[in-house]
Design an enzyme around this catalytic site. Structure first.
Site, PDB file in Angstrom:
ATOM      1  N   GLN A 547      28.825  39.882  46.649  1.00 14.04           N
ATOM      2  CA  GLN A 547      27.947  40.516  45.658  1.00 14.04           C
ATOM      3  C   GLN A 547      26.893  39.503  45.249  1.00 14.04           C
ATOM      4  O   GLN A 547      27.224  38.444  44.705  1.00 14.04           O
ATOM      5  CB  GLN A 547      28.750  40.960  44.435  1.00 14.04           C
ATOM      6  CG  GLN A 547      27.898  41.740  43.438  1.00 14.04           C
ATOM      7  CD  GLN A 547      28.586  41.958  42.109  1.00 14.04           C
ATOM      8  OE1 GLN A 547      29.012  40.995  41.462  1.00 14.04           O
ATOM      9  NE2 GLN A 547      28.700  43.203  41.677  1.00 14.04           N
ATOM     10  N   TYR A 628      22.239  42.065  33.832  1.00 16.21           N
ATOM     11  CA  TYR A 628      21.703  40.886  34.510  1.00 16.21           C
ATOM     12  C   TYR A 628      20.260  41.173  34.933  1.00 16.21           C
ATOM     13  O   TYR A 628      19.710  42.229  34.606  1.00 16.21           O
ATOM     14  CB  TYR A 628      22.613  40.488  35.679  1.00 16.21           C
ATOM     15  CG  TYR A 628      24.002  40.095  35.181  1.00 16.21           C
ATOM     16  CD1 TYR A 628      24.155  39.017  34.314  1.00 16.21           C
ATOM     17  CD2 TYR A 628      25.138  40.819  35.546  1.00 16.21           C
ATOM     18  CE1 TYR A 628      25.407  38.662  33.827  1.00 16.21           C
ATOM     19  CE2 TYR A 628      26.397  40.463  35.061  1.00 16.21           C
ATOM     20  CZ  TYR A 628      26.518  39.404  34.197  1.00 16.21           C
ATOM     21  OH  TYR A 628      27.754  39.056  33.705  1.00 16.21           O
ATOM     22  N   ARG A 770      40.908  44.033  37.150  1.00 14.94           N
ATOM     23  CA  ARG A 770      41.950  43.277  36.427  1.00 14.94           C
ATOM     24  C   ARG A 770      43.331  43.406  37.032  1.00 14.94           C
ATOM     25  O   ARG A 770      44.055  42.402  37.097  1.00 14.94           O
ATOM     26  CB  ARG A 770      41.941  43.694  34.944  1.00 14.94           C
ATOM     27  CG  ARG A 770      40.719  43.140  34.209  1.00 14.94           C
ATOM     28  CD  ARG A 770      40.472  43.830  32.901  1.00 14.94           C
ATOM     29  NE  ARG A 770      40.180  45.242  33.102  1.00 14.94           N
ATOM     30  CZ  ARG A 770      40.050  46.133  32.127  1.00 14.94           C
ATOM     31  NH1 ARG A 770      40.195  45.740  30.884  1.00 14.94           N
ATOM     32  NH2 ARG A 770      39.759  47.390  32.400  1.00 14.94           N
TER      33      ARG A 770
HETATM   34  C1  LIG Z   1      37.267  38.317  34.794  1.00 16.19           C
HETATM   35  C2  LIG Z   1      36.287  39.356  35.229  1.00 16.19           C
HETATM   36  C3  LIG Z   1      35.142  38.977  35.913  1.00 16.19           C
HETATM   37  C4  LIG Z   1      34.225  39.943  36.354  1.00 16.19           C
HETATM   38  N1  LIG Z   1      33.151  39.567  37.098  1.00 16.19           N
HETATM   39  C5  LIG Z   1      32.335  40.495  37.659  1.00 16.19           C
HETATM   40  C6  LIG Z   1      31.335  40.157  38.603  1.00 16.19           C
HETATM   41  O1  LIG Z   1      31.189  39.002  38.990  1.00 16.19           O
HETATM   42  N2  LIG Z   1      30.547  41.153  39.070  1.00 16.19           N
HETATM   43  C7  LIG Z   1      30.711  42.445  38.681  1.00 16.19           C
HETATM   44  O2  LIG Z   1      29.966  43.310  39.129  1.00 16.19           O
HETATM   45  N3  LIG Z   1      31.681  42.793  37.830  1.00 16.19           N
HETATM   46  C8  LIG Z   1      32.506  41.863  37.326  1.00 16.19           C
HETATM   47  N4  LIG Z   1      33.540  42.240  36.503  1.00 16.19           N
HETATM   48  C9  LIG Z   1      33.761  43.662  36.254  1.00 16.19           C
HETATM   49  C10 LIG Z   1      34.791  44.204  37.246  1.00 16.19           C
HETATM   50  O3  LIG Z   1      34.327  44.130  38.574  1.00 16.19           O
HETATM   51  C11 LIG Z   1      35.141  45.655  36.936  1.00 16.19           C
HETATM   52  O4  LIG Z   1      33.994  46.452  37.053  1.00 16.19           O
HETATM   53  C12 LIG Z   1      35.732  45.822  35.525  1.00 16.19           C
HETATM   54  O5  LIG Z   1      36.662  44.792  35.234  1.00 16.19           O
HETATM   55  C13 LIG Z   1      36.453  47.176  35.378  1.00 16.19           C
HETATM   56  O6  LIG Z   1      37.493  47.307  36.316  1.00 16.19           O
HETATM   57  P1  LIG Z   1      39.058  47.165  35.897  1.00 16.19           P
HETATM   58  O7  LIG Z   1      39.304  48.161  34.814  1.00 16.19           O
HETATM   59  O8  LIG Z   1      39.804  47.483  37.170  1.00 16.19           O
HETATM   60  O9  LIG Z   1      39.273  45.757  35.437  1.00 16.19           O
HETATM   61  C14 LIG Z   1      34.444  41.285  36.052  1.00 16.19           C
HETATM   62  C15 LIG Z   1      35.588  41.653  35.342  1.00 16.19           C
HETATM   63  C16 LIG Z   1      36.514  40.723  34.960  1.00 16.19           C
HETATM   64  C17 LIG Z   1      37.757  41.159  34.239  1.00 16.19           C
END
Ligand SMILES: Cc1cc2nc3c(=O)[nH]c(=O)nc-3n(C[C@H](O)[C@H](O)[C@H](O)COP(=O)(O)O)c2cc1C
Ligand SMILES: Cc1cc2nc3c(=O)[nH]c(=O)nc-3n(C[C@H](O)[C@H](O)[C@H](O)COP(=O)(O)OP(=O)(O)OC[C@H]3O[C@@H](n4cnc5c(N)ncnc54)[C@H](O)[C@@H]3O)c2cc1C
Length: 818
Positions: A547, A628, A770
């Protein structure tokens, strides 16, 4: 206690019954404007579960209601000349008149006073007349009492988009029938169910615009009904449609469903020197769209809960507080499901390209409350056939479905199911080869939707699980470390089809934190190449994606476990964004990008893309979400520009599209690209789901393969409405309106949810974030819970797999026996 129920619908009558049973000394009166045998409707539907609740509250009326019910199990769809039917849904239909008559008789037997043909003009006068200690405002969805005390109750009434009419017919349907008919102006839906031996309810609904386009708004009642008879003639076998709302004039029988929510349910009035609570109940307090058939259920369950609260609380005030607290939460849950269901019927056109099989599945799971496994419990044979159908659509995958779980590990549920053929798990040993190939051969068990492969350009993903990009803040000068090799490698071995590297910057200032990854030099490229090579050589069959994103106004901030999004204590670097809008009070104000800045940043993205191809990545994603740099252009909240890059949505998307197009030109034509967007800003004046559809269209036209559908994080003022799978409706809408494949993400935490999303065609892939931090082998573990073998385990881990399958099998067996 002297109780006055104003309104003799299900809520008022049932509450009167229950309070009389609780204490025969209660003096209870129900006042109703209609005669005992009048009714405005036809049949209502209750589920088996609601009937169970009624039995516990009052076995006598439950028995009478149960006896009068027409029970049926099947749901049948008619769509585009096809029909699909499944069973096990357990519904009951009863005439509204019959239900009311049972409750009226029960009231009279217990000594409740029923006053008919009395239109309550002033609740306080009536309360004084009956010396009431408690008034129940159960006067239905247009409640006069709710309007009178609107300042206390704070009702929110939202008129939905469709027009519907509640009719009857002598055609007796043997299933809960949904028939869809398309006209030159759009879709009409009929919801039909039998409620007594000779009569069915027949509700017709259509979007307001379609209704008007047919001139139904100007037709007489008779002409409007004749129109419906012609449209749905093939389902009616010559039976006319009947209307019993003759007191309503002309096209007013077609109404828009009012969704009612009240902030408070209790108003205290001073009546002749006495404090009298006036308490909302039933439709007066809330409504839930008829497509989930819960209005009567909610009304009856309100009555049950308030009675229970009086039994368990010493004072009236405490009882009423408890009632409001408990019921408002319960109602909200149903209303959330009802909202999804309502929106589905308002947007039939969106799903009309689906084949009947998938349209049916989408309809059945429209509220997001019924999942894949719920459907299996209801009708295992039908679901298995559907899984086969779906598997038949997936590309054939000739990877090894390595070795076997031990003999005799058939999942209990699978054994009990009305399976049409031998089950792979615990059945005969399948030969080495493709799970999908086996699945599509007659009689075999199809892999669950989550484990079906997917083709994207030249890339075959072995299943539908993506490790969502997640910042790990473990890089040094943008350079990935051994930590990244182990972190990403473990997740590749853990069964996901596509593992995304976290947001990686194309230049040093494009990082979020000093510990974020970057790809702007050869050394960084080689370090990524080591990771990509490991993933490819691991034998897990996983693909690896990158990404690329630029932090913009959210850059130069602290790592996730410090104060995320807050500036660094020292060593901050200057920021760029669409406009000079700081992300928060402590964040730096970024510089609005000049054309020169844009050219430079675009060139950096292009250079990074070339490195990404060289490093051996299979998939490239452009990060245009979460506030961003590129996202700051797309959302109007942070784009205040007056040049060609600000203003209209097309202008706001111009720079992100320029970057995407330039990247696409150097990224190998046979490899896919996705774009992550924030589909909703969750704040007034921000982008909404409508904008997300338009954004997706623009990227589709630029040759984007997938939209990765996230939301929010574009402003600190956002107020997202969280819940399980809360962003999936955006992915659904984009996929089915724009015709581009989508990745759903956000609060998706179990295979059952993934199966439902994929099987319904709401998205093509599910990104899990997560849960993958907690469990690198999330996919393998979820597959084991399903006892599915359509996954490849790394050879060195096979004995662990066999033990896990055995353990889960035993647990299921114990559960099935208990
Ligand atoms: C620790 C952490 C880091 C993340 N870093 C990014 C990232 O680098 N790029 C991005 O698009 N989303 C990032 N996200 C968002 C996740 O990709 C995802 O969209 C969000 O956590 C919801 O999904 P979940 O409910 O399965 O955690 C991050 C989320 C977490 C928890
Ligand atoms: C098309 C359609 C289909 C539906 N299908 C279902 C279904 O399948 N399953 C389901 O559970 N629910 C269904 N419902 C909803 C269901 O009808 C209501 O949610 C339910 O009846 C609510 O009960 P209630 O007692 O709160 O209100 P109501 O049933 O509306 O009763 C209110 C009563 O108050 C009386 N009243 C109003 N004002 C006054 C006044 N000023 N003075 C005296 N009396 C007054 C009215 O005459 C009425 O009898 C459907 C609704 C519609 C519109």
């Amino acid at each position: 206690m002297r109780i006055l129920c104003l309104g003799g619908g299900p809520a008022g009558l049932y509450f009167a019954v229950l309070m009389k049973l609780q204490n025969p000394a209660n003096v209870i009166t129900v006042v109703e404007r209609n005669r005992p045998f009048d009714t405005f409707g036809w049949g209502v539907v209750l589920s088996d579960q609601t009937l169970g609740n009624l039995k516990l509250a009052d076995a006598v009326s439950a028995q009478l209601i149960g006896d009068a019910f027409n029970h049926w199990d099947d749901v049948e769809l008619f769509f585009k000349g096809r029909s699909v039917r499944s069973g096990g849904h357990g519904f009951c239909g009863i005439g509204r008149k019959k239900l009311l008559n049972i409750l009226q008789e029960r009231c009279m037997k217990l000594g409740v006073e029923l006053v008919f043909e009395t239109d309550v003009q002033d609740d306080q006068t009536m309360a004084a007349q009956y010396q009431a200690d408690l008034v129940i405002a159960c006067d239905g969805l247009n409640s006069r009492i709710r309007n009178r005390y609107a300042e206390t109750y704070k009702p929110d009434v939202e008129l939905r988009d469709c027009r519907f009419v509640w009719l009857g017919t002598k055609k007796t349907f043997d299933a809960f029938t949904f028939a869809f008919e398309q006209t030159e102006h759009g879709w009409f839906a009929a919801h039909a169910y039998k409620f007594d031996e000779t009569t069915s309810t027949f509700i017709v609904e259509t979007p307001e615009a379609v209704w008007k386009a047919h001139g139904l708004d100007e037709m007489s009642q008779e002409d409007g009904i004749a129109f419906c008879e012609r449209l749905f003639a093939k389902y009616l076998d010559g039976n006319p449609l009947m209307n019993n709302a003759t007191h309503v004039r002309g096209s007013a029988i077609w109404i828009r469903f009012p969704r009612v929510v009240c902030e408070r349910w209790v108003h205290n009035a001073a009546i002749e020197g006495k404090q009298v609570p006036i308490v909302l109940m039933g439709d007066a307090a809330h409504t839930a769209h008829f497509s989930i058939g819960s209005g009567t259920k909610l009304a009856l369950e309100d009555a049950i809960e308030l009675t229970r609260c009086f039994a368990s609380h010493a004072g009236t005030e405490e009882a009423l507080q408890a009632y409001e607290a408990v019921r408002s939460v319960e109602v909200l849950k149903i209303q959330n499901a009802a909202r999804n269901s309502t929106e589905w019927f308002e947007n039939v056109d969106r799903y009309s390209a689906l084949e009947a099989e998938q349209f049916f599945y989408s309809m059945m799971t429209r509220s997001q409350r019924i999942s894949h496994e719920n459907l299996r419990v209801r009708d295992a044979v039908w679901l298995q056939a559907y899984e086969h159908w779906l598997a038949g659509k997936a590309p054939t995958l000739f990877t090894s479905c390595n070795a076997l779980p031990p003999e005799g590990t058939a999942a209990p549920a699978a054994r009990q199911s009305r399976s049409r053929g031998p089950d792979l798990i615990g059945g005969d040993a399948p030969s080495e080869g493709s799970a999908v190939r086996e699945a599509t051969s007659v009689g075999a068990t199809a892999p669950p939707p989550m484990l079906l492969p997917l083709q994207a350009r030249s890339v075959t993903l072995k299943n539908r699980i993506v490790v969502s990009p997640m910042a790990t803040y473990s890089a040094v000068d943008g350079l990935v470390q051994d930590f990244h090799l182990v972190h990403l490698g473990a997740r590749a071995l853990g069964g996901a089809a596509l593992v995304f590297v976290e947001m990686t910057a194309p230049c040093a200032e494009g990082r979020i934190t000093p510990s974020c990854t970057g790809l702007w030099n050869e050394t960084q490229m080689l370090a990524f190449k080591r990771i990509a090579s490991f993933v490819h050589a691991s034998g897990a069959g996983a693909k690896i994606g990158l990404q690329l994103g630029h932090s913009g106004a959210k850059g130069s901030t602290q790592v996730g476990w410090e104060s995320p999004d807050e500036p660094l204590p020292a060593g901050n670097w200057p920021l760029l964004a669409a406009s000079e809008v700081a992300y928060g009070p402590n964040n730096q104000t970024p510089q609005a990008m000049t054309r020169q800045d844009m050219d430079r940043v675009k060139a950096e993205f292009v250079a990074s893309t070339v490195y990404a191809a060289e490093a051996g990545f299979d998939w490239l994603e452009l990060h245009c979400a979460h506030g961003y740099l590129l996202s700051s252009f797309i959302t109007p909240l942070t784009n205040l520009r007056s040049d060609d890059y600000g203003g209209s949505l097309e202008n706001r998307c111009r720079f992100p599209l320029e970057v995407f197009t330039a990247m696409r030109a150097v990224w190998p034509a046979d490899l896919p690209m996705s774009v992550r967007i924030s589909a909703h800003d969750w704040v007034d004046g921000g982008n909404t789901a409508d904008d997300a559809v338009a954004i997706a269209r623009l990227f589709k036209a630029a040759d984007c393969d997938f939209i990765d559908v996230s939301s929010g994080q574009t402003t600190r003022a956002a107020k997202p409405v969280y819940g399980r799978m809360y962003q999936t409706p955006f992915a659904d809408r984009i996929r089915n309106e724009v015709g581009i494949r989508t990745i759903a993400v956000g609060a998706i935490s179990e295979s059952d949810q993934v199966n439902s999303i994929i099987a319904a065609g709401r998205a093509d892939l599910c990104a899990i974030a997560r849960p993958h931090l907690a469990d690198p082998a999330w996919t393998l573990h979820e597959a084991a819970k399903m006892q599915s073998k359509a996954v490849v385990w790394p050879q060195p881990y096979l004995s662990g797999r066999d033990q896990l399958y055995r353990e889960i099998f035993k647990q299921k067996e114990v559960l099935a026996q208990s």
